[in-house]
Enzyme design. Sequence first.
Site, PDB file in Angstrom:
ATOM      1  N   GLU A  89     -41.210 -14.518  -4.859  1.00 36.94           N
ATOM      2  CA  GLU A  89     -40.335 -14.699  -3.706  1.00 36.94           C
ATOM      3  C   GLU A  89     -41.117 -15.077  -2.452  1.00 36.94           C
ATOM      4  O   GLU A  89     -40.553 -15.134  -1.370  1.00 36.94           O
ATOM      5  CB  GLU A  89     -39.439 -13.473  -3.467  1.00 36.94           C
ATOM      6  CG  GLU A  89     -40.085 -12.146  -3.652  1.00 36.94           C
ATOM      7  CD  GLU A  89     -39.095 -10.985  -3.598  1.00 36.94           C
ATOM      8  OE1 GLU A  89     -37.918 -11.171  -3.297  1.00 36.94           O
ATOM      9  OE2 GLU A  89     -39.545  -9.849  -3.853  1.00 36.94           O
ATOM     10  N   HIS A 113     -28.991  -8.131   3.249  1.00 37.77           N
ATOM     11  CA  HIS A 113     -28.647  -7.168   2.200  1.00 37.77           C
ATOM     12  C   HIS A 113     -27.252  -6.598   2.350  1.00 37.77           C
ATOM     13  O   HIS A 113     -26.677  -6.125   1.377  1.00 37.77           O
ATOM     14  CB  HIS A 113     -29.716  -6.082   2.110  1.00 37.77           C
ATOM     15  CG  HIS A 113     -30.942  -6.597   1.441  1.00 37.77           C
ATOM     16  ND1 HIS A 113     -32.012  -7.090   2.134  1.00 37.77           N
ATOM     17  CD2 HIS A 113     -31.219  -6.773   0.123  1.00 37.77           C
ATOM     18  CE1 HIS A 113     -32.909  -7.532   1.280  1.00 37.77           C
ATOM     19  NE2 HIS A 113     -32.464  -7.359   0.057  1.00 37.77           N
ATOM     20  N   CYS A 135     -33.256 -14.047 -10.010  1.00 42.93           N
ATOM     21  CA  CYS A 135     -32.315 -12.980  -9.651  1.00 42.93           C
ATOM     22  C   CYS A 135     -31.837 -13.056  -8.211  1.00 42.93           C
ATOM     23  O   CYS A 135     -31.147 -12.163  -7.736  1.00 42.93           O
ATOM     24  CB  CYS A 135     -32.932 -11.610  -9.936  1.00 42.93           C
ATOM     25  SG  CYS A 135     -34.425 -11.297  -8.998  1.00 42.93           S
ATOM     26  N   ARG A 150     -33.251 -14.780   6.757  1.00 38.77           N
ATOM     27  CA  ARG A 150     -32.095 -14.779   5.841  1.00 38.77           C
ATOM     28  C   ARG A 150     -30.881 -14.080   6.424  1.00 38.77           C
ATOM     29  O   ARG A 150     -29.765 -14.268   5.955  1.00 38.77           O
ATOM     30  CB  ARG A 150     -32.495 -14.149   4.488  1.00 38.77           C
ATOM     31  CG  ARG A 150     -32.983 -12.739   4.604  1.00 38.77           C
ATOM     32  CD  ARG A 150     -33.632 -12.258   3.315  1.00 38.77           C
ATOM     33  NE  ARG A 150     -32.697 -11.655   2.394  1.00 38.77           N
ATOM     34  CZ  ARG A 150     -33.035 -11.036   1.263  1.00 38.77           C
ATOM     35  NH1 ARG A 150     -34.305 -10.978   0.892  1.00 38.77           N
ATOM     36  NH2 ARG A 150     -32.137 -10.499   0.488  1.00 38.77           N
ATOM     37  N   ASN A 164     -33.626 -15.317  -2.601  1.00 39.72           N
ATOM     38  CA  ASN A 164     -33.171 -14.852  -1.280  1.00 39.72           C
ATOM     39  C   ASN A 164     -34.346 -14.849  -0.303  1.00 39.72           C
ATOM     40  O   ASN A 164     -34.234 -15.290   0.833  1.00 39.72           O
ATOM     41  CB  ASN A 164     -32.586 -13.443  -1.365  1.00 39.72           C
ATOM     42  CG  ASN A 164     -31.443 -13.361  -2.347  1.00 39.72           C
ATOM     43  OD1 ASN A 164     -30.870 -14.375  -2.688  1.00 39.72           O
ATOM     44  ND2 ASN A 164     -31.133 -12.170  -2.816  1.00 39.72           N
ATOM     45  N   ASP A 165     -35.463 -14.320  -0.777  1.00 39.99           N
ATOM     46  CA  ASP A 165     -36.654 -14.323   0.071  1.00 39.99           C
ATOM     47  C   ASP A 165     -37.412 -15.633  -0.015  1.00 39.99           C
ATOM     48  O   ASP A 165     -37.959 -16.098   0.980  1.00 39.99           O
ATOM     49  CB  ASP A 165     -37.581 -13.155  -0.305  1.00 39.99           C
ATOM     50  CG  ASP A 165     -37.134 -11.874   0.354  1.00 39.99           C
ATOM     51  OD1 ASP A 165     -36.855 -11.909   1.571  1.00 39.99           O
ATOM     52  OD2 ASP A 165     -37.045 -10.839  -0.331  1.00 39.99           O
TER      53      ASP A 165
HETATM   54  C1  PEP Z   1     -34.606 -11.971  -3.602  1.00 39.26           C
HETATM   55  O1  PEP Z   1     -35.340 -11.958  -2.606  1.00 39.26           O
HETATM   56  O2  PEP Z   1     -34.115 -13.018  -4.095  1.00 39.26           O
HETATM   57  C2  PEP Z   1     -34.236 -10.713  -4.266  1.00 39.26           C
HETATM   58  C3  PEP Z   1     -33.531 -10.698  -5.368  1.00 39.26           C
HETATM   59  O3  PEP Z   1     -34.613  -9.562  -3.642  1.00 39.26           O
HETATM   60  P1  PEP Z   1     -33.821  -8.923  -2.407  1.00 39.26           P
HETATM   61  O4  PEP Z   1     -32.568  -9.710  -2.190  1.00 39.26           O
HETATM   62  O5  PEP Z   1     -33.543  -7.506  -2.745  1.00 39.26           O
HETATM   63  O6  PEP Z   1     -34.801  -9.083  -1.284  1.00 39.26           O
HETATM   64 MG    MG Z   2     -36.411 -10.166  -2.144  1.00 40.16          MG
END
Ligand code: PEP
Ligand code: MG
Length: 583
Positions: free
Chosen positions: A434, A191, A505, A468, A457-458
């Site tokens: 996710e 993050h 996203c 990650r 991302n997850d």
């Molecule tokens: C994701 O996991 O792709 C996501 C958008 O959520 P975050 O990056 O906040 O975990």
């Molecule tokens: Mg996520």
Amino acid sequence: MQQIQGIAVSPGLAIGEALIIDNEGFRFPQHLVVPAAAENEVRRFSDALDEVAVDIQANRDSVTEQLGEQYGAIFAAHLSLLADPKLRADIEGRIRDRQYSAEYAVSRTLRSYADHFLKLDNAYLAERVHDIYDLERRLLQNLTGHRREELEHLDAPVVVLAHNLTPGETVHLNRRFVLGFATEIGGAGGHTAIVAQGMEIPAVVGIGRFLTEVSGGDTVIVDGDEGVVILRPDAETLQQYRVRLEQRREAAERLRSLRDLPAETCDGVRISLLANIEFPHETSACLDRGADGIGLYRTEFLYVGAKSEPTEEDHFQAYSEVVRAMDGRPVVIRTLDLGADKMGSIPVNVEEDRNPFLGLRSIRLALSNLQLFRPQLRAILRASALGDVRVMFPLITTLDELLRAKELLGEAMQELESAGIAFNPEIPVGIMVESPAAAILIDRFVREVDFLSIGTNDLIQYTLAVDRGNPAVNDLYQASDPAVLRLIQRTLQEADQSGVEASLCGQMSSEPTYTMLLLGLGLRRLSVAPSSIPEIKKICRKVTIPQCRAIAARALEMQRPRDIDAFLKAEQQKIESLPENGS
Ligand code: PEP
Ligand code: MG
């Protein structure tokens, strides 16, 4: 000049003076300082000595008061060491004569004292060595702590170099003066990386040890496009980067002309380009880039960036600001995704977690802390009376979680209704896909939701069992891994068949390399970092859907992520020179 490679996480170039900070207890950020900085280092050391002495005196007084004089006397050894003129002279001498940084001088001096004690062959004195280590730790903590405070009082541009920056620290970076940053640890999906991109601060992470190679005030370049950091660049390199910086500025200026044009493919298919945000003030960057709405509002940053626990009213104020700014455009508010690397400064009930990404995070944390969750649900509902608000639950892995979250939303509606407070009873409800579990059982989840958004991302980290945020396994963290692509494909197909609106996203959608692939897989809504909107829009306006489908079909047949990436990059380059839709 020294060039080092890390992981590019936030695009752009930064050229400036290094500000080195560190928070790793005994590690100190720099060994040597330039001669002109020596007096400043002496002053830093002297201030640290005074402040540590005041702290120890306060400890002594409070222990004396509670337990008696004999316990308070434990601190006497520390205080007499601190008051020793020889200690002060030795440390100041190392700073002035050898250009040691204050931290390095403290450490070298106290370590040499400790060595003497250990060699004395006296058990009592050998035990006292712990007092010396303790003093070293206190002085270093004070010195490095002040380095972090410097971040809050910047008055000139710097490039921040650190062992690590947490997402919370990154959020507080002053965008006016922090030109870029580079860290020793951190991974592509962490993050900290996401916040840097949102704030448009060029950043490179996961470099490994390099802080001992650089001094505060050295000129450094952070190349967030290539993941490169250059320490003390030579004149030619500096000039090349200045030219690139200028070219980037010109390219950004050209892309501005796309702002009011739709993201429409050459065969007339309209793509929705939404934006990901962490804070309400980011809506201006979204509107500036012509975003069609907010596809992901990461509300947990209300906690990560805050000094006290947000109330229902704080939530409502933040959401209203976003909804009003977006003026009728859709706003997807994601409920709290706290936990793992997004802990914030507010204590929530998470016991020491050995495996935080698999632990009590996200919707699990919300469902087990209803005093956090209920006020947020009420605030989202109240904001739904002001515009096109949609609510989205993160990290759903079981149907029960989704049903419980919906039940709580229903209860919040009833409360508001009884109190005569306005909200939209038809508020669209969605989930983030996710976890592999959600993608595999997506045919069941789609019956319960109005929309879904794929969080790659997850999804990447859980599908490939790769943290990650860990640079040691960064090579495995690949959006283009065939296993990930299959899960995306399956999710989009099921969503399409059941008429559920789908978006993506994760950071993958902000990567221009993946745009054609994602359109080819059937995606028509992408939620991206605001700064990526113009570039992604440009690509949408140069391609046709059949062309993208052919690219996706080919990519899905390939075996290795690196081959897929090379193929997609080559396809992206082919369209680079093509005219845009309508031009
Ligand atoms: C994701 O996991 O792709 C996501 C958008 O959520 P975050 O990056 O906040 O975990
Ligand atoms: Mg996520």
